[in-house]
Design a protein around this motif. Structure first.
Motif, PDB file in Angstrom:
ATOM      1  N   ASN A  25       3.502  -1.545   3.687  1.00  0.00           N
ATOM      2  CA  ASN A  25       3.080  -0.215   3.255  1.00  0.00           C
ATOM      3  C   ASN A  25       4.254   0.745   3.250  1.00  0.00           C
ATOM      4  OD1 ASN A  25       3.417   0.684   5.907  1.00  0.00           O
ATOM      5  ND2 ASN A  25       1.237   0.904   6.328  1.00  0.00           N
TER       6      ASN A  25
ATOM      7  N   LEU B 202       0.866  -1.178   0.000  1.00  0.00           N
ATOM      8  CA  LEU B 202       0.000   0.000   0.000  1.00  0.00           C
ATOM      9  C   LEU B 202       0.900   1.223   0.000  1.00  0.00           C
ATOM     10  CD1 LEU B 202      -2.274  -1.506   2.685  1.00  0.00           C
ATOM     11  CD2 LEU B 202      -3.225  -0.571   0.568  1.00  0.00           C
TER      12      LEU B 202
ATOM     13  N   ALA C 213      -6.447  -2.115   2.614  1.00  0.00           N
ATOM     14  CA  ALA C 213      -5.699  -3.362   2.801  1.00  0.00           C
ATOM     15  C   ALA C 213      -6.606  -4.571   2.582  1.00  0.00           C
ATOM     16  CB  ALA C 213      -5.076  -3.399   4.194  1.00  0.00           C
TER      17      ALA C 213
ATOM     18  N   LEU D 255      -6.789  -4.860  -1.196  1.00  0.00           N
ATOM     19  CA  LEU D 255      -5.544  -5.360  -1.762  1.00  0.00           C
ATOM     20  C   LEU D 255      -5.340  -6.840  -1.452  1.00  0.00           C
ATOM     21  CD1 LEU D 255      -2.899  -4.832  -3.262  1.00  0.00           C
ATOM     22  CD2 LEU D 255      -1.914  -4.008  -1.107  1.00  0.00           C
TER      23      LEU D 255
END
Length: 343
Positions: free
Chosen positions: A213, A101, A197, A200
């Motif tokens: 991230n 991320l 998240a 993803l």
């Protein structure tokens, strides 16, 4: 005295003394601090992870080395988050890669993370990793999600765009509106990051067990707070932000989105960064940064080094201070993040 500087310093000193006089085992302190952080950020209700994202594909572009998609999905409270998703061009069907991320700072949003200018045209190449951080991570074997944060990029307040089309972001009006409801912009962005998240982790190209991230400046706020709240984040790069509150956002004028009312009753910034431990953390900063001074960045690094040492995992923390101002490096952090997520 007429000026309240001394009064503010006494308040800070008193709170610091109270915090330092708390003698608790780290895990007990961590549980309490997480609870206090959540309360300070405001009450945000996340939907169940299985809640549909109602995601849509807005654009798909084939580049020389990668596929770049523009997607949009639901986060919380009916909010829709636009984001860029980038993956290696020759990814095999069923192949899962480490997933990152990527959080932008103040500026024009997620376009800046994927090699685009504000108008959507390609950036002029300077040879720096910051030209296209998402592509740099793809080159290192990752898939990347770079969202637009609330109040910036394509997500400025409608009233701001009508009243002042030249306004760079909606951080001020978003923050004061949320403060009046008992919530914060930092909290909204952190909780939306958790939902990002979720999205993803559900992508077929992403390995949810190898998720990390990366964020710089305002994106560092999002990366650090969301990693503190979401233990799925295995490794974090937090740049141009780690410091002390006293040395940075309380020492000079900063964007209102940085402020969390009442947080100093519970923690200084290094304490909140420490909530990521024992998971991997990399801190980077320019030694000439005028708004996050290096002296107090070094203080944060010293405290984090000590914490990771006390926890018996010093190898999980690293840092890099480089020649530069308030600017992204990536010289060491990109390789570090890809290596940690590939373990």
């Amino acid at each position: 005295m007429r000026q309240p500087d001394g009064y503010l310093n006494r308040l800070y000193d008193e709170l610091q003394e109270k915090r330092e006089n708390v003698n608790e085992p780290w895990e007990q302190k961590r549980v309490k601090l997480l609870k206090d952080l959540k309360a300070s950020l405001g009450d945000f209700e996340l939907p169940a992870r299985e809640t549909p994202f109602e995601d849509v594909l807005l654009e798909r572009v084939e580049l020389d080395e990668a596929i770049r998609e523009r997607v949009e999905f639901t986060t919380l409270g009916g909010l829709r988050m636009p984001a860029y998703f980038m993956k290696p061009k020759h990814l095999q069907p069923g192949e899962k890669r480490p997933a990152v991320l990527l959080w932008h700072g103040h500026g024009y949003g997620s376009k800046s993370m994927v090699g685009l200018q504000e108008d959507g045209t390609p950036k002029l190449a300077s040879g720096k990793p910051s030209d296209n951080l998402a592509l740099e991570l793809v080159r290192r074997g990752c898939v990347v999600l770079a969202p637009d944060e609330a109040g910036m990029g394509d997500r400025k307040l409608e009233r701001d765009m009508v009243q002042d089309p030249e306004l760079k972001n909606s951080c001020y009006n978003l923050s004061v509106s949320l403060f009046m409801t008992g919530k914060t912009t930092a909290g909204l962005r952190a909780y939306e990051a958790i939902r990002a998240a979720d999205y993803l982790a559900g992508r077929e190209e992403a390995d949810p067990a190898r998720m990390g991230n990366m964020g710089h400046s305002g994106g560092g706020t999002v990366a650090s707070l969301s990693a503190a709240l979401d233990e799925r984040i295995k490794a974090s790069v937090v740049g141009l932000y780690p410091n002390t509150y006293r040395g940075s956002i309380l020492a000079m004028r900063h964007c209102l989105c940085n402020y969390i009312p009442g947080i100093l009753r519970h923690a200084e910034m290094p304490d909140l960064l420490g909530l990521i431990a024992p998971r991997a953390l990399f801190v980077e900063a320019g030694i000439h940064d005028p708004i996050y001074p290096v002296e107090t960045t070094r203080e944060a690094i010293r405290r984090l080094t000590a914490l990771y040492g006390e926890l018996g995992c010093p190898e999980q923390f690293d840092s890099h201070l480089y020649e530069g101002k308030h600017e992204i490096s990536g010289e060491r952090s990109l390789d570090w993040l890809a290596a940690v997520l590939s373990r």
